[in-house]
Design a protein around this motif. Structure first.
Motif, mmCIF file in Angstrom:
data_model
loop_
_atom_site.group_PDB
_atom_site.id
_atom_site.type_symbol
_atom_site.label_atom_id
_atom_site.label_comp_id
_atom_site.label_asym_id
_atom_site.label_seq_id
_atom_site.Cartn_x
_atom_site.Cartn_y
_atom_site.Cartn_z
ATOM 1 N N GLU A 29 18.742 -0.636 1.326
ATOM 2 C CA GLU A 29 19.642 -0.616 0.174
ATOM 3 C C GLU A 29 18.977 -1.207 -1.067
ATOM 4 N N LYS A 30 18.263 -2.301 -0.900
ATOM 5 C CA LYS A 30 17.569 -2.910 -2.040
ATOM 6 C C LYS A 30 16.451 -2.009 -2.555
ATOM 7 N N VAL A 31 15.734 -1.404 -1.642
ATOM 8 C CA VAL A 31 14.652 -0.498 -2.039
ATOM 9 C C VAL A 31 15.229 0.731 -2.739
ATOM 10 N N ALA A 32 16.322 1.267 -2.222
ATOM 11 C CA ALA A 32 16.968 2.427 -2.856
ATOM 12 C C ALA A 32 17.451 2.070 -4.262
ATOM 13 N N GLY A 33 18.001 0.880 -4.425
ATOM 14 C CA GLY A 33 18.436 0.437 -5.748
ATOM 15 C C GLY A 33 17.286 0.313 -6.721
ATOM 16 N N LEU A 34 16.153 -0.130 -6.231
ATOM 17 C CA LEU A 34 14.968 -0.266 -7.085
ATOM 18 C C LEU A 34 14.456 1.093 -7.546
ATOM 19 N N TYR A 35 14.292 2.020 -6.628
ATOM 20 C CA TYR A 35 13.709 3.321 -6.964
ATOM 21 C C TYR A 35 14.711 4.263 -7.627
ATOM 22 N N GLY A 36 15.980 4.064 -7.391
ATOM 23 C CA GLY A 36 17.016 4.862 -8.052
ATOM 24 C C GLY A 36 16.780 6.356 -7.965
ATOM 25 N N GLU A 37 16.787 7.010 -9.102
ATOM 26 C CA GLU A 37 16.662 8.473 -9.174
ATOM 27 C C GLU A 37 15.258 8.986 -8.854
ATOM 28 N N LEU A 38 14.291 8.100 -8.729
ATOM 29 C CA LEU A 38 12.943 8.546 -8.359
ATOM 30 C C LEU A 38 12.913 9.133 -6.953
ATOM 31 N N VAL A 39 13.803 8.624 -6.096
ATOM 32 C CA VAL A 39 13.879 9.110 -4.713
ATOM 33 C C VAL A 39 15.177 9.872 -4.554
ATOM 34 N N LYS A 40 15.063 11.153 -4.299
ATOM 35 C CA LYS A 40 16.252 12.002 -4.190
ATOM 36 C C LYS A 40 16.707 12.205 -2.751
ATOM 37 N N LEU A 73 6.242 -3.920 7.077
ATOM 38 C CA LEU A 73 7.346 -2.974 6.938
ATOM 39 C C LEU A 73 6.817 -1.728 6.247
ATOM 40 N N ASN A 74 7.359 -0.576 6.618
ATOM 41 C CA ASN A 74 6.966 0.675 5.969
ATOM 42 C C ASN A 74 8.226 1.418 5.552
ATOM 43 N N PHE A 75 8.291 1.792 4.286
ATOM 44 C CA PHE A 75 9.418 2.548 3.757
ATOM 45 C C PHE A 75 8.960 3.980 3.514
ATOM 46 N N VAL A 76 9.653 4.911 4.146
ATOM 47 C CA VAL A 76 9.348 6.329 3.995
ATOM 48 C C VAL A 76 10.465 6.936 3.157
ATOM 49 N N MET A 77 10.069 7.556 2.028
ATOM 50 C CA MET A 77 11.039 8.071 1.065
ATOM 51 C C MET A 77 10.861 9.574 0.889
ATOM 52 N N GLU A 78 11.877 10.308 1.286
ATOM 53 C CA GLU A 78 11.857 11.765 1.194
ATOM 54 C C GLU A 78 12.195 12.217 -0.225
ATOM 55 N N GLU A 79 11.651 13.355 -0.603
ATOM 56 C CA GLU A 79 11.915 13.947 -1.923
ATOM 57 C C GLU A 79 11.663 12.929 -3.041
ATOM 58 N N ALA A 80 10.478 12.326 -2.997
ATOM 59 C CA ALA A 80 10.177 11.247 -3.933
ATOM 60 C C ALA A 80 9.025 11.568 -4.882
ATOM 61 N N ASN A 137 5.999 15.962 -0.268
ATOM 62 C CA ASN A 137 6.981 15.409 -1.198
ATOM 63 C C ASN A 137 7.522 14.067 -0.709
ATOM 64 N N THR A 138 6.852 13.476 0.258
ATOM 65 C CA THR A 138 7.281 12.207 0.848
ATOM 66 C C THR A 138 6.321 11.094 0.441
ATOM 67 N N SER A 139 6.898 9.985 0.010
ATOM 68 C CA SER A 139 6.103 8.809 -0.336
ATOM 69 C C SER A 139 6.352 7.735 0.715
ATOM 70 N N ASN A 140 5.320 7.001 1.049
ATOM 71 C CA ASN A 140 5.543 5.851 1.913
ATOM 72 C C ASN A 140 4.906 4.624 1.282
ATOM 73 N N VAL A 141 5.592 3.478 1.472
ATOM 74 C CA VAL A 141 5.128 2.216 0.926
ATOM 75 C C VAL A 141 5.161 1.185 2.041
ATOM 76 N N GLY A 142 4.005 0.629 2.333
ATOM 77 C CA GLY A 142 3.916 -0.448 3.300
ATOM 78 C C GLY A 142 3.921 -1.781 2.594
ATOM 79 N N VAL A 143 4.633 -2.745 3.161
ATOM 80 C CA VAL A 143 4.721 -4.090 2.598
ATOM 81 C C VAL A 143 4.247 -5.078 3.660
ATOM 82 N N ILE A 144 3.260 -5.884 3.304
ATOM 83 C CA ILE A 144 2.648 -6.812 4.244
ATOM 84 C C ILE A 144 2.665 -8.209 3.617
ATOM 85 N N ARG A 201 0.880 -1.173 0.000
ATOM 86 C CA ARG A 201 0.000 0.000 0.000
ATOM 87 C C ARG A 201 0.912 1.216 0.000
ATOM 88 N N SER A 202 0.540 2.228 -0.750
ATOM 89 C CA SER A 202 1.389 3.414 -0.805
ATOM 90 C C SER A 202 0.561 4.670 -0.639
#
Length: 104
Positions: free
Chosen positions: A43-54, A68-75, A19-26, A13-14
């Motif tokens: 690290e794996k999540v950052a590699g996946l999103y690459g330049e989408l998340v600054k 798990l919840n991933f919070v991504m700033e400037e995304a 400017n912050t995106s969050n993605v929950g994984v269940i 769920r996202s």
């Protein structure tokens, strides 16, 4: 070891806040939660999103509800009221994480 796409063992769920995106994984099966905690790293999540998340990516673990919840700033290119992106709310971010391949 074999690899599986995350979508085979979990759903996501996202959402957004500015400017912050969050993605929950269940995980579909609670027994897979500890394995996902080991394999689904920032690290794996950052590699996946690459330049989408600054900005920074943080992972929060919710052991009680096995998620798990991933919070991504400037995304989100500035957020809903500032972005010209077609997906200003970041809803596709949840679909993208489900394409991630992880070791089983």
């Amino acid at each position: 070891m074999s690899k599986v796409q995350l979508r085979e063992v979990a759903f996501a769920r996202s959402g957004d806040k500015g400017n912050t995106s969050n993605v929950g994984v269940i995980p579909y099966n609670e027994d897979d939660y500890e394995w996902l905690k080991r394999e689904l790293t920032v690290e794996k999540v950052a590699g996946l999103y690459g330049e989408l998340v600054k900005g920074e990516i943080r992972r929060y673990e919710f052991d009680g509800i096995k998620s798990l919840n991933f919070v991504m700033e400037e995304a989100l290119s500035g957020g809903v009221s500032r972005s010209l992106n077609l997906d200003a709310h970041g809803k596709s971010m949840g679909n993208l994480i489900l394409r991630l391949e992880i070791e089983r």
